[in-house]
Scaffold this active site. Structure first.
Site, short mmCIF file in Angstrom:
data_model
loop_
_atom_site.label_atom_id
_atom_site.label_comp_id
_atom_site.label_asym_id
_atom_site.label_seq_id
_atom_site.Cartn_x
_atom_site.Cartn_y
_atom_site.Cartn_z
N HIS A 134 0.80 -1.22 0.00
CA HIS A 134 0.00 0.00 0.00
C HIS A 134 0.84 1.29 0.00
CE1 HIS A 134 -3.59 -2.34 1.11
NE2 HIS A 134 -2.90 -2.88 2.10
C1 BDR Z 1 -3.01 0.98 5.27
O1 BDR Z 1 -3.29 0.58 6.61
C2 BDR Z 1 -2.09 0.20 7.25
O2 BDR Z 1 -2.28 -1.02 7.90
C3 BDR Z 1 -1.03 0.09 6.18
O3 BDR Z 1 0.24 0.46 6.69
C4 BDR Z 1 -1.51 1.03 5.11
O4 BDR Z 1 -1.05 2.34 5.35
C5 BDR Z 1 -3.71 0.02 4.33
O5 BDR Z 1 -5.09 0.09 4.51
#
Ligand code: BDR
Ligand code: CA
Length: 316
Positions: A238
């Site tokens: 992500h």
């Molecule tokens: C986001 O949520 C966090 O767990 C990850 O680091 C990322 O920024 C994904 O939904």
């Protein structure tokens, strides 16, 4: 490109931070920490561990908000491990945060470098919301905000329609999306299609540098978590997508400038980014105030190859 990062350093944040530091296009001005995957002070310590690993102890780390603006703290240790770095329990960094609050760091750097700072947010938006309240001129001082958060069409990852970074502080996210600045949003629509697979991990292992060895062990727990939910062996990168967008290393195949609102009402839609897509369906429908460029398709595979190559090449 002057980047100011704001992270809840967890596993994919750690990769994103390493990627920013490995990128010659980027000048990393500082890194703020915030609650989210782990506590804000744990996130700062994890950030310092990454900086120590790559010999970049010159980058200031500022601890930020310990909890959401209005709601109780809700962490994601199941995904990122108790320590936020996949239960690797790395030795302490031996480094200290700067002592400045992450929201103050945002305000200070934006004032010092008007029009130059790209704010890259890979976490709940609490620090950014506080910075907006402290300095209402912030939207005109910051070059742009690039954030990993929300979703337009893809299902949510912490609720039916909510993505974790927005869900963990919906009121803060609502303030950030409402402020009059240019936002580029890398939501689950693109990040859930930017999946690190075993062949990428094999390349990282083969590079055998202190950074890649560490990242391979940090990624193991996160990889298994995602494998369980995806049903095939992979994990979502992500946060690196947001850094890549800021740097221009992600190819944008489809994006639209649209209004985005955040649902702050309790219930199944809490934390939803309500992306008004009516202008796409009906060209005569104008969307006044649309200032968020929402990513719908990117060149994810090419980006992953580039990301892995950069990480392998960063030798301290
Ligand atoms: C986001 O949520 C966090 O767990 C990850 O680091 C990322 O920024 C994904 O939904
Ligand atoms: Ca994150």
């Amino acid at each position: 490109m002057k980047l100011l990062l704001d992270c809840d350093t967890g596993v994919d944040d750690a990769v994103a931070i390493a990627y920013a530091l490995a990128s010659p296009e980027a000048e990393v001005l500082g890194i703020g920490s915030v609650h989210g995957n782990v506590e804000a002070d744990t996130a700062a310590e994890n950030t310092l561990k990454v900086l120590g690993l790559v010999g970049r102890t010159d980058v200031p780390v500022a601890v930020g908000a310990e909890r959401p603006l209005l709601r109780p703290l809700d962490l994601a240790k199941l995904v990122h491990g108790e320590d936020g770095l996949g239960n690797t329990n790395l030795p302490p960094s031996g480094l200290s945060p700067s002592g400045e609050h992450a929201a103050d760091q945002i305000v200070r750097l934006a004032r010092e470098l008007p029009g130059e700072v790209t704010l890259v947010c890979t976490a709940p938006l609490t620090n950014v919301a506080i910075a907006l309240m402290k300095e209402p001129r912030l939207p005109s001082l910051v070059r742009e905000v690039v954030l990993m958060g929300g979703t337009a069409v893809e299902p949510g990852n912490v609720g039916p329609v909510a993505e974790a970074n927005v869900y963990h502080d919906p009121e803060a996210a609502s303030l950030v999306f409402a402020a009059p600045w240019r936002i580029r949003m890398a939501g689950l629509d693109v990040t859930m299609r930017t999946l690190l697979r075993e062949h990428h991990l094999e390349r990282l292992s083969a590079a055998d540098t202190p950074l890649t060895d560490c990242l391979v062990s940090v990624l193991a727990h996160y990889f298994e978590f995602y494998t369980g939910s995806l049903g095939h062996r992979a994990c979502a990168m992500h946060d690196s997508v947001a850094v890549g967008l800021a740097l221009g290393t992600v190819e944008v195949l489809e994006s639209h400038l649209l209004p985005v609102y955040v649902c702050t009402s309790d219930g199944p839609a809490l934390g939803q980014t309500v992306v008004d897509r009516r202008p796409l369906a009906n060209r005569s429908f104008s969307a006044p105030g649309a200032h968020t460029e929402v990513m719908f398709r990117i060149g994810g595979e090419e980006f992953l190859n580039h990301l892995v190559r950069r990480l392998c090449e960063l030798v301290v």
